[in-house]
Design a protein around this motif. Structure first.
Motif: not given
Length: 394
Positions: A86, A90, A106, A108, A250, A252
């Motif tokens: 993970h 990201e 970011a 997730f 996600f 961002c």
């Protein structure tokens, strides 16, 4: 039994209006050519825009991720479920799409729905006003409602109307939200004008790039990259179960915004993290999307879009002017739309009917969803079936 009878009456009303939805069962991997309900079909129903859902590299990465990290995460991200897969993903996502921010980060999520709920609720509250495009996705609508903010709906893509609403607002926090590619029409939001309005009014601008990520912009980096936009007001939501061919989503934004999400986004905090194998497979997908193969797939998809626009214009129905992989054909009534869908199904083509409340009454349509996995022969099959359906209904 009275409770069940009331539900049964509701189902009967849906049947009478031609509005009941029905599940179909895929017996094979998602692709242009599938086995569905035991029949071989050409599918124009999925959002697998780059044809990556069954890509060997992604399938292998999924298996490798399961071998390395197991089948489940075991907990929420904040309680033991946040794996190295993970965290790595990201970082990769922030690098891939984050050029709109000076310090991108970011986060997730398990689904796009959850990501949009987070974006709508974490940045707003009772003292905020959300300005929402009339055709935004249901997840954005639901997130706005859950936020407890005041909601102002502006006519689709009407930046003049939005500007007037912003001018009249005295909200402490303002948030503009829009899809980038609208999923039932295929058109693209006026992003540059929206960024300008957000900056002028000190508002957040949340963009849901579910149908643009992987397809639009250089190396498929999304709608913001396609428009070369930068602004600290931007919050970008991308989906990983469509063009990316895997699952999840996600958000961002500037690293400070994402840190706030970690503290306040309920749909992130209070749910079990997606299996690490999913994140591991998405990492493999980003390599394909951003490389030469991704460029080749987008080029083929662009040619498919051009040819599909031409063949839909030649029908007796009304195509929506879309330059994306979503190519709607407005039929009109629910009954007529279902009849055309069934006619195409008889030719071995799965082209779903979209009906109210997803679209306004009287604008029921077929939604032709294109994938780089489609061939020009597949389009020829679609064209021939539409001609036959048109002749039969004339």
């Amino acid at each position: 039994m009275n409770l069940l009878e009331s539900v049964q009456r509701g189902l009967a009303e849906l049947d009478a209006q031609g509005l009941r939805r029905r599940l179909r069962v895929a017996d094979s991997a998602c692709s242009a050519h599938m086995t569905v309900d035991g029949r071989d079909i050409i599918g124009f129903a999925s959002n697998d825009y780059l044809g990556l859902a069954a890509h060997p590299a992604l399938v292998a990465a999924f298996g490798e991720g399961a071998e390395r990290y197991g089948s489940g995460s075991g907990g929420s991200h904040l309680l033991g479920g946040h794996s190295r897969a993970h965290a790595k993903l990201e970082d990769e996502l922030a690098s891939f799409v984050g050029a709109f921010s000076d310090a991108p980060r970011a986060l997730f999520f398990s689904t796009g729905y959850m990501a949009n709920l987070a974006a709508m609720t974490a940045l707003t509250g009772k003292d905020a006003t959300i300005f929402s495009d009339a055709l935004n996705h249901a997840s954005l609508i639901d997130g706005a409602r859950l936020s407890r903010a005041k909601i102002e709906i502006y006519p689709h893509a009407d930046t003049a109307a939005l500007a007037a609403l912003l001018d009249a607002s005295d909200a402490t926090t303002k948030l503009i939200v829009t899809d980038t590619v609208f999923s039932m029409d295929g058109d693209i939001a006026p992003l540059a004008a929206l960024v300008a309005l957000a900056e002028r009014h000190g508002a957040w601008l949340v963009v849901d790039d579910a149908h643009g990520f992987g397809v639009l912009g250089p190396q498929g980096r999304g709608a913001l990259a396609a428009a070369a936009l930068r602004s600290p007001h931007l919050v970008y939501v991308g989906t990983l179960g469509k063009a990316a061919g895997v699952a999840g989503a996600f958000v961002c934004a500037h690293e400070t915004v994402i840190e706030w999400f970690v503290q306040r986004a309920r749909s992130y905090i209070f749910t079990t993290a997606a299996p690490p194998a999913v994140a591991h497979a998405v990492s493999a997908s980003l390599k394909v999307i951003g490389g030469d193969e991704g460029d080749a797939r987008r080029a083929h998809l662009a040619e498919l879009i051009t040819r599909t626009r031409a063949l839909l214009r030649a029908t007796r129905w009304t195509p929506v002017d879309s330059h994306t992989a979503v190519q709607p054909l407005v039929i009109g009534s629910n009954e007529a739309t279902l009849a055309v869908m069934d006619a195409l199904d008889a030719h071995g083509l799965w082209v779903p009917a979209i009906r109210p409340p997803t679209v306004p009454a009287g604008t029921s349509r077929l939604r032709v969803s294109l994938s780089a996995a489609h061939s020009f022969d597949d389009l020829a099959r679609l064209e021939a079936a539409l001609v036959a359906a048109s002749e039969a209904s004339a």
